[in-house]
Write an enzyme that holds these catalytic residues in place. Structure first.
Site, PDB file in Angstrom:
ATOM      1  N   LYS A 175      43.045  29.151  66.293  1.00 36.96           N
ATOM      2  CA  LYS A 175      43.093  27.699  66.026  1.00 36.96           C
ATOM      3  C   LYS A 175      43.121  26.915  67.340  1.00 36.96           C
ATOM      4  O   LYS A 175      42.421  25.913  67.494  1.00 36.96           O
ATOM      5  CB  LYS A 175      44.311  27.357  65.164  1.00 36.96           C
ATOM      6  CG  LYS A 175      44.159  27.779  63.718  1.00 36.96           C
ATOM      7  CD  LYS A 175      45.218  27.197  62.827  1.00 36.96           C
ATOM      8  CE  LYS A 175      46.570  27.836  63.027  1.00 36.96           C
ATOM      9  NZ  LYS A 175      46.685  29.198  62.512  1.00 36.96           N
ATOM     10  N   CYS A 182      59.326  21.383  55.192  1.00 36.91           N
ATOM     11  CA  CYS A 182      59.064  22.627  55.935  1.00 36.91           C
ATOM     12  C   CYS A 182      60.247  23.168  56.728  1.00 36.91           C
ATOM     13  O   CYS A 182      60.285  24.363  56.969  1.00 36.91           O
ATOM     14  CB  CYS A 182      57.823  22.485  56.808  1.00 36.91           C
ATOM     15  SG  CYS A 182      58.029  21.626  58.355  1.00 36.91           S
ATOM     16  N   MET A 183      61.172  22.364  57.192  1.00 39.77           N
ATOM     17  CA  MET A 183      62.253  22.966  57.986  1.00 39.77           C
ATOM     18  C   MET A 183      63.610  22.325  57.788  1.00 39.77           C
ATOM     19  O   MET A 183      64.526  22.585  58.566  1.00 39.77           O
ATOM     20  CB  MET A 183      61.885  23.039  59.467  1.00 39.77           C
ATOM     21  CG  MET A 183      61.200  21.826  60.030  1.00 39.77           C
ATOM     22  SD  MET A 183      62.181  20.619  60.867  1.00 39.77           S
ATOM     23  CE  MET A 183      62.849  19.542  59.761  1.00 39.77           C
ATOM     24  N   MET A 215      59.114  29.436  56.957  1.00 42.70           N
ATOM     25  CA  MET A 215      59.148  28.816  55.638  1.00 42.70           C
ATOM     26  C   MET A 215      59.832  29.665  54.568  1.00 42.70           C
ATOM     27  O   MET A 215      60.377  29.134  53.609  1.00 42.70           O
ATOM     28  CB  MET A 215      57.731  28.490  55.162  1.00 42.70           C
ATOM     29  CG  MET A 215      56.994  27.494  56.017  1.00 42.70           C
ATOM     30  SD  MET A 215      57.872  25.963  56.210  1.00 42.70           S
ATOM     31  CE  MET A 215      58.236  26.002  57.943  1.00 42.70           C
ATOM     32  N   GLY A 237      56.649  24.880  61.840  1.00 41.77           N
ATOM     33  CA  GLY A 237      55.218  24.945  61.555  1.00 41.77           C
ATOM     34  C   GLY A 237      54.428  23.798  62.143  1.00 41.77           C
ATOM     35  O   GLY A 237      53.208  23.889  62.286  1.00 41.77           O
ATOM     36  N   GLN A 238      55.100  22.699  62.494  1.00 39.40           N
ATOM     37  CA  GLN A 238      54.394  21.526  62.992  1.00 39.40           C
ATOM     38  C   GLN A 238      54.724  21.306  64.471  1.00 39.40           C
ATOM     39  O   GLN A 238      55.796  21.690  64.934  1.00 39.40           O
ATOM     40  CB  GLN A 238      54.797  20.288  62.191  1.00 39.40           C
ATOM     41  CG  GLN A 238      54.457  20.407  60.710  1.00 39.40           C
ATOM     42  CD  GLN A 238      54.707  19.106  59.979  1.00 39.40           C
ATOM     43  OE1 GLN A 238      53.903  18.199  60.023  1.00 39.40           O
ATOM     44  NE2 GLN A 238      55.838  19.012  59.301  1.00 39.40           N
TER      45      GLN A 238
END
Lengths: 801, 78
Positions: A88, A172-173, A347, A384-385
């Site tokens: 990515k 997500c967190m 997650m 994740g971000q």
């Protein structure tokens, strides 16, 4: 391409690859970075930026020419990735150049989105705010830069006295946050990525870093290629790419992770292998309170022992499906003092209706065993971000929070925030706003039924694809004429197509930015190319709306002295887009935000220090010689300047105010929805290597789209045979809330056990979140996307009368 | 014409994969178990396929990218 240019590029590519291969090698040091970039030839300008995608925080060097990003190189100088990029990151430059970038504001008229001017768009938003400020909500993101999130936070809480601001990071967190707060009294990991280089044992608790954090995973696997002995234990509900590298694969039944952690605690006590000294000096015990509160109430060592007595290996096997032998293996490992153990999660432990509990229990395993506070000995959550930590957790863009670890319910914290913002006393509302699920419930509910949110402004995220149970939390608002949805984004998404107003945004190196990654590392970059058409920075959009309200006379947009809330040095009129880059707005906002960071010892250095660095991990503390020093290991005297001399380890934000961390009593419980006769299978959702979250950027990158063109459902081979379903066949995955039709992948990348299916959520054409459940953790309010009950049927059968 | 610089992480004790015998791949100097390569292809889909083939080799445990030129995609000639 002419041959000379190709030769240049080949030289640059080989130099970069050779240098990246040499990092960490004493025998062959990498060549100077300048050599590589010079080989690209004249006219290419290079500058640093963190990758746009996940929370790892890899740095790239961005090569630009004639206003375009033309090349990407891994930043050799960056400690996180040492010149390497995953698939990515390799394509990150192309994320800017999809053919359908949004380039003009669009307003829905007679059912269609039609172009309008920015002035009109800003006016429409101001109208919606003025109509009823308390019913206006902001839904943000862990992809907001720190200044963007800070501006939105100040606009809402310091301007509108409105706490209805929450981010997608709630999805997500949030459970990692509540876990850290419940145990240490302060958020974010104590350790850092160096732990991966030092650990003897790495345990994956329900995460798949081979696909989701590949550069971090390579740090573990690389050590094996150097001949180091690293044991990898994969505790999962399905086999993944990470499993292929694991020494031990422990497959557990959904929610069984709580039983496993309790089982390890049981063995530490039963075998007498817990760390008595660490317990005596640094730990206290905690249990649930009535009514339930995050801080709970004090418990005793005896209560703790009585609680875990039930979690014998055999009982844990019954609850989790993991064999008693493997539970003993884990207990034995944690009982050894000669090993260093790092736990990683993401997650799987956070998107969990008992997310706070399982986070707290994994911390408890490390604390009670003394596997804490030394390089390689750490419980570490991954995000994740790219700025879930920096923007959401540190700036506090959550409905209950204020910057720097403060909360709106605390009188002193509100007072401090009002002072920093120079707004009148009482401006900040003491009542927490709506968390994500509640916010969208209130938006989807008609006003007559108490649905008091009339407008939501979404920035840098895609709730039309990511909210759980979309049929209940998103769709109803789209049929209600009283409800108004504003979306700032870079591409058409599942959310913009349903919006009433769409604003075109600048992305990544089209604007200045600051992110904060998973290891407390704050990373800065400058704008390197201009955005297309009329696309503009999200931060500018917020300031422009604030100024329009100021112009109309809204008192909340003024500070105590009557000045505009976002007044800039020299009174530069940054609400005028043509003047926005006359001053570095990011630097001004960052320096203002920096004042908030001391209270919880999350100290940041001045903005200009980050300009020079490839990120620094907080607390960043100024040294006697004037330099700024980052902290790799918090709470440990050898590295953390805030630990008192002679303490060794000190939890200086302890909930019990005695320097102790809390070991929690949390029983195993079954999830709120389990397979039954009507819906006999488990559904788990998640991500894939090629696409980042909802695929709105990676889906525009042709090689990634070709590599993973469409979603699918992973089905166990025996289940497929029993149901007469073949590979590639279309099936319906259906829950009590909705359905999604997908092709089947048997023996694919992931291998679920019988009775279990997995569906990725990147594909907007197959919205699996019509199926998922919005049930959430009571403390973090984070929904559980990892388990609900579904049935799988061949589509022909599903469609039959 | 896509140009990609990559690093193959070879499995310990194994030789580089035979897939490297491809005119589109230039192999650099091995450094321990890491092997720098450059992939030059006519179309972007080819480089991705090549890298995937390499990653699927039992001799390779991972492929990471260190450099990529995008100019063929973002600079449209008049």
């Amino acid at each position: 391409m002419n041959p000379d240019r190709r030769t240049f590029l080949k030289g640059a590519a080989m130099a970069a690859a050779t240098a990246a291969a040499a990092t960490g090698s004493a025998a062959t040091p990498p060549p100077p970075v300048e050599d590589i970039r010079d080989r690209m030839g004249p006219g290419v300008h290079w500058d640093k930026a963190p990758c746009r995608f996940c929370g790892t925080g890899c740095h790239v060097q961005v090569g630009t020419r004639d206003g375009k990003v033309v090349a990407i190189a891994g930043a050799l100088e960056a400690e996180v990735n040492k010149g390497l990029l995953c698939v990515k990151g390799y394509h990150v430059g192309l994320a800017l150049y999809g053919q359908d970038r949004l380039t003009t504001p669009l307003l829905r008229k007679d059912g269609k989105l039609v172009p309008i001017s920015w002035e009109q768009a800003i006016g429409v938003i101001a109208d919606r705010v003025e109509m009823d400020p308390a019913g206006f909500a902001f839904y943000g993101s862990g992809q907001w830069t720190i200044p963007e999130g800070y501006a939105a936070q100040k606009f809402m809480k310091g301007g509108l006295s409105n706490n209805h601001i929450d981010p997608n990071a709630r999805l997500c967190m949030a459970s990692a946050v509540t876990g850290f707060l419940a145990v240490y009294g302060v958020d974010e990991p104590a350790g850092c990525y160096t732990d991966l280089d030092e650990a003897d044992v790495v345990i994956l608790w329900g995460n798949n870093p081979a696909e989701m954090h590949p550069v971090l995973f390579s740090r573990i696997i690389d050590r094996r290629t150097r001949g180091e002995n690293v044991t990898l234990i994969d505790i999962q509900t399905r086999r993944t790419r990470s499993t292929a590298h694991a020494d031990h694969y422990l497959e557990f039944q959904p929610h069984g992770d709580l039983a496993i952690a309790n089982g390890i605690l049981h063995l530490l006590v039963a075998n007498g292998t817990y760390d008595q000294t660490f317990l005596d000096q640094h730990l206290a015990f905690r249990k649930a309170s009535d009514p339930p509160e995050l801080k709970g109430q004090a418990a005793t060592w005896e209560e703790f022992q009585a609680h875990i007595a039930a979690y014998t290996p055999e009982k844990v096997e019954e609850l989790s499906g993991v064999s008693a032998r493997d539970i003993r293996m884990l207990g034995d490992l944690f009982g050894r003092r000669d090993l260093k153990i790092t736990s990683l999660w993401c997650m799987g432990m956070n998107q969990h209706t008992r997310g706070t509990a399982i986070n707290s229990l994994v911390h408890a395993v490390h604390l009670l065993s003394g596997h804490f506070g030394k390089p390689g000995d750490a419980p570490t959550s991954l995000t994740g971000q790219p700025s879930a930590c920096g923007t959401v957790r540190e700036v506090g863009t959550l409905a209950h929070a204020l910057p720097g670890g403060r909360v709106v319910a605390n009188d002193k914290h509100r007072q401090q925030s009002e002072e920093f913002w120079n707004v009148p006393a009482g401006r900040v509302n003491a009542k927490p706003g709506y968390h994500t699920v509640k916010m969208w419930e209130q938006f989807s509910k008609p006003k007559a039924d108490g649905g008091d949110i009339h407008t939501i402004w979404v920035q840098v995220t895609n709730p039309g694809q990511t909210l759980p149970n979309r049929n209940a939390l998103f769709d109803p608002s789209r049929k209600d004429p009283d409800k108004f949805l504003i979306v700032s984004d870079v591409y058409p998404t599942a959310t913009t197509v349903e919006a009433d107003l769409v604003l075109p945004s600048a992305m990544w190196v089209e604007k200045n930015g600051v992110f904060g990654n998973s290891e407390r590392r704050t990373q800065q970059w400058f704008r390197q190319v201009k955005p297309p058409g009329q696309a503009r920075d999200d931060c500018w959009q917020t300031i422009a709306v604030a100024h329009e309200l100021f112009r109309r006379g809204m008192p909340g947009m003024k500070d105590k002295d009557g000045r505009f809330l976002f007044a800039m040095p020299g009174d530069v009129p940054v609400w005028d887009w043509n003047r926005y880059y006359d001053i570095n707005v990011d630097e001004v906002l960052f320096e203002e935000y920096r004042k908030f960071t001391r209270m919880k010892h999350k100290d940041l250095a001045p903005y200009q220090e980050y300009v020079k660095a490839y990120g620094m991990r907080w607390p960043v503390v100024q040294q006697p010689d004037g330099s700024w020093r980052e902290t790799r290991f918090r709470f440990s005297e050898f590295d953390d300047p805030y630990v008192e001399k002679g303490k060794g380890i000190q939890f200086y934000h302890s909930n019990t105010e005695d320097g102790r961390a809390q070991v929690w009593i949390h029983p195993h419980e079954y999830p709120p929805e389990r397979p039954d006769q009507d819906y006999p299978m488990w559904l788990c959702t998640g991500r894939v290597l090629e696409h980042w979250h909802t695929g709105t950027m990676t889906g525009r990158i042709p090689p990634l789209r070709r590599a993973m063109p469409a979603s699918y459902v992973e089905l166990n081979r025996e289940d497929a045979q029993r149901m007469g379903i073949s590979n590639g066949e279309l099936v319906r995955v259906e829950s009590r809330r909705g359905h999604c039709d997908l092709p089947v992948w048997i023996d694919g990348r992931g291998r679920p056990p019988q009775g279990y299916v997995f569906v990725p959520f990147f594909d907007e054409r197959m919205l699996i979140n019509r199926v998922t459940l919005e049930a959430h953790d009571p403390f973090s309010k984070q929904p559980d996307y990892k388990k609900c009950a579904v049935r799988v049927t061949r589509l022909a059968v599903a469609g039959a009368p | 014409m896509p140009v990609v610089g990559a690093v193959l992480h070879l499995r310990p004790g194994l030789e580089p994969p035979t897939e490297l015998d491809d005119p589109r791949i230039t192999v650099g100097e091995r450094n321990g178990d890491k092997l720098p390569i450059v992939v030059v292809t006519d179309h972007r889909r080819e480089d991705r396929q090549l890298l995937e083939q390499l990653e699927a080799s039992p001799h390779v445990h991972a492929v990471f990218v260190a450099f990529v030129d995008h100019s063929d995609l973002v600079e449209v000639s008049p």
